[in-house]
Structures are given as C-alpha cells and as structure tokens.
Design a protein around this motif. Structure first.
Motif, PDB file in Angstrom:
ATOM      1  N   GLU A   1      50.935  42.629  29.789  1.00  0.00           N
ATOM      2  CA  GLU A   1      50.154  41.977  29.861  1.00  0.00           C
ATOM      3  C   GLU A   1      51.026  40.416  29.813  1.00  0.00           C
ATOM      4  OE1 GLU A   1      47.372  42.098  26.901  1.00  0.00           O
ATOM      5  OE2 GLU A   1      46.382  43.798  27.727  1.00  0.00           O
ATOM      6  N   LEU A   2      50.753  39.424  30.876  1.00  0.00           N
ATOM      7  CA  LEU A   2      51.265  38.087  30.521  1.00  0.00           C
ATOM      8  C   LEU A   2      50.246  37.051  30.336  1.00  0.00           C
ATOM      9  CD1 LEU A   2      53.509  38.274  34.109  1.00  0.00           C
ATOM     10  CD2 LEU A   2      54.136  39.203  31.798  1.00  0.00           C
TER      11      LEU A   2
ATOM     12  N   ARG B   1      47.528  29.841  39.430  1.00  0.00           N
ATOM     13  CA  ARG B   1      47.597  30.032  37.982  1.00  0.00           C
ATOM     14  C   ARG B   1      47.993  31.639  37.878  1.00  0.00           C
ATOM     15  NH1 ARG B   1      45.400  25.969  34.886  1.00  0.00           N
ATOM     16  NH2 ARG B   1      45.210  27.638  32.933  1.00  0.00           N
ATOM     17  N   LEU B   2      48.670  31.758  36.735  1.00  0.00           N
ATOM     18  CA  LEU B   2      49.019  33.255  36.358  1.00  0.00           C
ATOM     19  C   LEU B   2      47.937  34.075  36.410  1.00  0.00           C
ATOM     20  CD1 LEU B   2      51.512  34.809  35.361  1.00  0.00           C
ATOM     21  CD2 LEU B   2      51.045  34.120  33.166  1.00  0.00           C
ATOM     22  N   THR B   3      46.753  33.694  35.711  1.00  0.00           N
ATOM     23  CA  THR B   3      45.540  34.322  35.747  1.00  0.00           C
ATOM     24  C   THR B   3      45.019  34.720  37.248  1.00  0.00           C
ATOM     25  OG1 THR B   3      44.327  32.619  35.627  1.00  0.00           O
ATOM     26  CG2 THR B   3      45.098  33.748  33.359  1.00  0.00           C
ATOM     27  N   ASP B   4      45.572  34.231  38.152  1.00  0.00           N
ATOM     28  CA  ASP B   4      45.055  34.509  39.729  1.00  0.00           C
ATOM     29  C   ASP B   4      45.817  35.767  40.071  1.00  0.00           C
ATOM     30  OD1 ASP B   4      43.295  32.461  39.586  1.00  0.00           O
ATOM     31  OD2 ASP B   4      44.734  31.045  40.233  1.00  0.00           O
ATOM     32  N   ILE B   5      46.817  36.110  39.427  1.00  0.00           N
ATOM     33  CA  ILE B   5      47.529  37.278  40.013  1.00  0.00           C
ATOM     34  C   ILE B   5      46.921  38.529  39.955  1.00  0.00           C
ATOM     35  CG2 ILE B   5      49.866  38.509  39.961  1.00  0.00           C
ATOM     36  CD1 ILE B   5      51.200  36.048  38.961  1.00  0.00           C
TER      37      ILE B   5
ATOM     38  N   TYR C   1      55.371  43.010  37.774  1.00  0.00           N
ATOM     39  CA  TYR C   1      53.961  42.845  37.332  1.00  0.00           C
ATOM     40  C   TYR C   1      52.844  43.177  38.418  1.00  0.00           C
ATOM     41  CZ  TYR C   1      50.109  40.703  34.794  1.00  0.00           C
ATOM     42  OH  TYR C   1      48.870  40.281  34.320  1.00  0.00           O
ATOM     43  N   LYS C   2      52.296  44.064  38.325  1.00  0.00           N
ATOM     44  CA  LYS C   2      51.167  44.261  39.065  1.00  0.00           C
ATOM     45  C   LYS C   2      51.545  44.381  40.690  1.00  0.00           C
ATOM     46  CE  LYS C   2      47.345  42.091  36.540  1.00  0.00           C
ATOM     47  NZ  LYS C   2      46.214  41.189  36.493  1.00  0.00           N
ATOM     48  N   GLY C   3      52.657  45.244  40.942  1.00  0.00           N
ATOM     49  CA  GLY C   3      53.274  45.240  41.887  1.00  0.00           C
ATOM     50  C   GLY C   3      53.795  44.150  42.503  1.00  0.00           C
TER      51      GLY C   3
ATOM     52  N   TYR D   1      58.627  36.752  46.322  1.00  0.00           N
ATOM     53  CA  TYR D   1      58.540  36.555  44.949  1.00  0.00           C
ATOM     54  C   TYR D   1      57.460  35.428  44.558  1.00  0.00           C
ATOM     55  CZ  TYR D   1      63.482  38.764  44.430  1.00  0.00           C
ATOM     56  OH  TYR D   1      64.340  39.474  44.318  1.00  0.00           O
ATOM     57  N   ILE D   2      57.048  35.471  43.257  1.00  0.00           N
ATOM     58  CA  ILE D   2      56.056  34.386  42.536  1.00  0.00           C
ATOM     59  C   ILE D   2      57.101  33.629  41.621  1.00  0.00           C
ATOM     60  CG2 ILE D   2      54.340  33.994  41.162  1.00  0.00           C
ATOM     61  CD1 ILE D   2      53.030  36.613  42.371  1.00  0.00           C
TER      62      ILE D   2
END
Length: 280
Positions: A2-3, A276-280, A198-200, A247-248
């Motif tokens: 988790e990030l 935002r990071l939560t959008d990944i 992270y999440k592919g 890349y992100i």
C-alpha cells in the motif's frame, strides 16, 4: 503493498534558483512567485507499507531548527509529517525504515528532533535509516557551495545512533521485493530514486532529479544542482525511458501535482496527465 502520500508541509525557495537559466517570464507561468521572487514548494514524502515493513521516503525539513533558520524558508500550510502520518493511521514509532534520497535539509531534516531537554534524538526510534556510503561521505565533508544544505545536526546523530545502514551503489539494486533503487549524480553525489512496482505500474519517486511538472523541459535545471550538465544528461535519458515504459512520476516538490505521466510532443517530452496517488 500500500502507498500513501505523506505531506510534510510547504516552504519557499527563490524561483530563479529553482529554474536556473530559464527566464522568470517563462517559469512563472507554471510556478508563480511572490513579491520576493519566492515560489512555494511541497515536501511530499511517500509511505510504503509492504508486509511487515513500513517505509518512509524522505521526511521534510522538520521542526527543530531555530527561528533564524526557518524564517529564510517560510514554512506554511496546515500539513505536518505527524498529522499526515496520523491521517493514514500511523505514527513515527510505526516506521521500520527511513529511506533518504539524499541529505539536503529539506529531505532529511525530520529525521532528527529535539527532546524536552533540547537533546538531539531520532524522530523514528524503531527505524533503520538508509543512505549510501558515497553520498554520506559527500554530505559529511561538503564542498563550500553545497555545505549550507548539509546540516550536521540532521546527519551525524543518525550515524551515532547505530541505526544507519548503507545501500550498495549499484543502479537497480533491490531495496525490497517490489522496490529497486536508481542513482543520479547531477543534483548531488549519489542521490537515490526509489522505483516501485505497484498495481502493474512503475512509479519513480523523483526527489530532485525532477522537482515538479514545471521542470520537465530539458533546459529547466536547478541552479542548486552541483553538476547541471550531468543532470541534463540524466534527465534526458530518464524522460525518454519514462515515456517508452509509461512510468508514473511521483513529484516530491510540485506544489500542485502529486503524480504525472509523460508523452512525446512536437516540442519534446511534456506532461501527459496529472493525478493523485489515490487515483492509481
């Protein structure tokens, strides 16, 4: 895994210093300056929860410096490291690993705090602190141009605690199962950039190789960089890789954008999307 985004607040730096040879008439479009030519910058850390490890990447300026020091940097905003950790359910004592991209005060100042007696002590008492030997030696014997960024009170207590470990200076070395370390040498010697699966997706914590979306065009290199031509080479190579591999980019200092992706345009590589990071 988790990030979590962990904001340690905002501070101000001279816009000209942040954009080097680029004229203010250009850079102020993306990063407006105040009446003193100062721009606001984030201190955006990253928390990684990976099985039994709770890893914090960088930790901001901290709050132990005296008023004379802090007044030069105009700390502002409601965010603090402690409040941001608490907002995602953690305290400083939960941190098992503190990963320091480099030892400039705005990246590692929160490593050390003062106790009630004014004694310097570890802020993360249960954590291993991670640097690399080349950068550590560079920081404790600084050159005259960079020494104002390396504060001994941020650095030496870590070593004295016995909780310091060094990462091998090998590009791509594994830090955890889903985290490897890239090295960059233009901003300062042997800066470390975590690259996270992270999440592919592949997320790269950009530290000071790319402080903000406004720094994506190649000539936009900070005057703070020790070796700006090396930064230019490293940045050009990385940006092309980031486009090719989708890349992100996680942006530590961008006051407006947490993450971005890149694309090829007629003007060169530019931002594609911000989110935002939560959008990944």
């Amino acid at each position: 895994m988790e990030l979590y985004t962990v904001n340690a607040g905002y501070f101000k730096l001279d816009g000209g210093a942040m954009f080097g040879v680029v004229p203010k008439s250009i850079w102020q479009k993306s990063n407006p300056a105040d009446e003193n030519n100062l721009c606001s910058w984030a201190m955006r850390c990253l928390l990684i929860v990976d099985e039994d490890r709770v890893i914090l990447i960088d930790n901001g300026i901290g709050n132990k410096q005296d008023e004379k020091f802090l007044k030069h940097y105009y700390l502002h905003g409601e965010d603090t490291l402690e409040k941001s950790l608490a907002s995602v359910g953690f305290t400083k004592d939960d941190i098992t690993d503190v990963f320091l991209t480099h030892l400039h005060f705005d990246h590692c100042g929160g490593s050390i705090e003062k106790d009630s007696a004014g004694k310097l002590t570890l802020a993360f008492k249960n954590a291993t602190y991670w640097s690399n030997r080349a950068h550590w030696e560079w920081a404790i014997t600084p050159n005259d141009r960079e020494k104002a960024s390396f504060l001994k009170e941020n650095i030496l207590p870590i070593q004295e605690s016995g909780q310091l470990k060094f990462i091998d200076e090998v590009d791509g070395v594994a830090f955890a199962e889903n985290i490897k370390v890239r090295f960059a040498f233009g901003h300062t010697d042997a800066m470390m950039l975590p690259q996270i699966s992270y999440k592919g997706k592949t997320i790269v914590y950009m530290a000071d190789l790319l402080p903000s979306v406004g720094h994506i065009p190649l000539p936009y290199v900070m005057a703070y960089d020790m070796f700006p031509l090396k930064t230019l080479v490293e940045k050009k190579k990385f940006l092309q890789e980031a486009v090719d591999k989708d890349y992100i980019l996680y942006l530590e200092h961008d006051p407006f954008n947490e993450c971005c992706t890149l694309q090829e345009t007629e003007k060169g590589i530019r931002v594609k999307d911000t989110f935002r990071l939560t959008d990944i």
